[in-house]
Design a protein around this motif. Structure first.
Motif, PDB file in Angstrom:
ATOM      1  N   UNK A 127      35.260  38.331  41.750  1.00 10.60           N
ATOM      2  CA  UNK A 127      36.639  37.903  41.956  1.00 10.60           C
ATOM      3  C   UNK A 127      37.621  39.044  41.784  1.00 10.60           C
ATOM      4  N   UNK A 128      37.237  40.098  41.046  1.00  7.04           N
ATOM      5  CA  UNK A 128      38.124  41.246  40.891  1.00  7.04           C
ATOM      6  C   UNK A 128      38.416  41.891  42.249  1.00  7.04           C
ATOM      7  N   UNK A 129      37.452  41.800  43.177  1.00 10.19           N
ATOM      8  CA  UNK A 129      37.638  42.315  44.531  1.00 10.19           C
ATOM      9  C   UNK A 129      38.828  41.635  45.203  1.00 10.19           C
ATOM     10  N   UNK A 130      39.024  40.366  44.885  1.00  8.38           N
ATOM     11  CA  UNK A 130      40.108  39.610  45.509  1.00  8.38           C
ATOM     12  C   UNK A 130      41.471  39.945  44.931  1.00  8.38           C
ATOM     13  N   UNK A 131      41.485  40.398  43.691  1.00  9.35           N
ATOM     14  CA  UNK A 131      42.764  40.597  43.032  1.00  9.35           C
ATOM     15  C   UNK A 131      43.515  41.821  43.538  1.00  9.35           C
ATOM     16  N   UNK A 132      42.820  42.820  44.104  1.00 10.13           N
ATOM     17  CA  UNK A 132      43.488  44.042  44.561  1.00 10.13           C
ATOM     18  C   UNK A 132      44.616  43.753  45.563  1.00 10.13           C
ATOM     19  N   UNK A 133      44.359  43.010  46.658  1.00 10.68           N
ATOM     20  CA  UNK A 133      45.478  42.763  47.584  1.00 10.68           C
ATOM     21  C   UNK A 133      46.585  41.907  46.956  1.00 10.68           C
ATOM     22  N   UNK A 134      46.221  41.044  46.035  1.00  6.87           N
ATOM     23  CA  UNK A 134      47.233  40.204  45.389  1.00  6.87           C
ATOM     24  C   UNK A 134      48.093  41.032  44.439  1.00  6.87           C
ATOM     25  N   UNK A 135      47.483  41.997  43.749  1.00  2.95           N
ATOM     26  CA  UNK A 135      48.245  42.858  42.851  1.00  2.95           C
ATOM     27  C   UNK A 135      49.169  43.777  43.630  1.00  2.95           C
ATOM     28  N   UNK A 136      48.677  44.288  44.774  1.00  2.00           N
ATOM     29  CA  UNK A 136      49.521  45.161  45.613  1.00  2.00           C
ATOM     30  C   UNK A 136      50.798  44.450  46.012  1.00  2.00           C
ATOM     31  N   UNK A 137      50.700  43.171  46.315  1.00  2.00           N
ATOM     32  CA  UNK A 137      51.864  42.410  46.775  1.00  2.00           C
ATOM     33  C   UNK A 137      52.534  41.620  45.658  1.00  2.00           C
ATOM     34  N   UNK A 138      52.127  41.880  44.419  1.00  2.00           N
ATOM     35  CA  UNK A 138      52.700  41.263  43.234  1.00  2.00           C
ATOM     36  C   UNK A 138      52.626  39.732  43.260  1.00  2.00           C
ATOM     37  N   UNK A 139      51.611  39.198  43.949  1.00  2.00           N
ATOM     38  CA  UNK A 139      51.461  37.747  44.027  1.00  2.00           C
ATOM     39  C   UNK A 139      50.827  37.177  42.761  1.00  2.00           C
ATOM     40  N   UNK A 140      50.016  37.980  42.075  1.00  2.00           N
ATOM     41  CA  UNK A 140      49.413  37.482  40.844  1.00  2.00           C
ATOM     42  C   UNK A 140      50.477  37.146  39.808  1.00  2.00           C
TER      43      UNK A 140
END
Length: 187
Positions: free
Chosen positions: A170-183
């Motif tokens: 799941x950490x693989x999924x968090x990279x694009x979300x962190x880039x766009x500050x969606x997390x």
């Protein structure tokens, strides 16, 4: 039947019996108590409905319930069903679970459910943010599908269900979300 000691054990009647009941009437809530207070016989109602739940593991959960009740009962366990000729019931009746489990596994592989995939749920209170998260995750390698966002009746949140190929973390999924500050917006 009315003269037999009856124990009702469910969410509304959580009291344990003082003597082992001859008849136990209960919901899934009663399952952990069967080992200490085994009834002499069991009748499982609603098996058809349990198997038809909108869940990939409905058959597995129902089988677990049947096996737990049968193991915790001193005598016979009966199932109430309208589908006695169904292969699932025939396998359970004969105790031939190998073919049943093989068919279940094959079905899960085809539809990408565990163990052939990993399911991850993402919840949030902002439907628009979840829609953006779904859009960001769809092209990520290893993501088989993103379902939602959808509302859960009676729940104060919406959610996404993400199906991942086995081995994708799941950490693989968090990279694009962190880039766009969606997390940050999900909490």
């Amino acid at each position: 039947l009315l003269d037999l000691p009856v124990c009702i054990l469910d969410r509304n009647h959580p009291e344990l019996p003082t003597v082992p009941p001859r008849v136990l009437v209960g919901s899934e809530f009663a399952l952990p108590y069967l080992t200490g207070h085994p009834p002499q016989a069991a009748l499982i109602l609603g098996v058809d409905e349990a198997r038809e739940r909108a869940s990939y593991d409905a058959g597995e959960r129902t089988l677990h319930t049947v096996q737990t009740v049968a193991a915790g009962t001193q005598g016979p366990t009966a199932l109430e069903t309208c589908l006695g000729d169904d292969p699932w019931f025939q396998s359970v009746r004969r105790g031939a679970l190998g073919p049943l489990l093989a068919a279940e596994l094959a079905d899960r592989v085809v539809h990408h459910y565990p163990p052939a995939a990993t399911l991850m749920t993402i919840r949030g209170t902002d439907h628009a943010v979840l829609a953006k998260v779904a859009h960001q995750l769809t092209p990520v390698p290893g993501v088989l599908s993103v379902i939602g966002p959808y509302e859960r009746p009676g729940k104060p949140f919406a959610q996404l269900m993400v199906k991942l190929r086995p081995g994708v973390h799941r950490e693989t999924l968090f990279a694009p979300l962190q880039r766009n500050r969606l997390l940050d917006k999900l909490t």
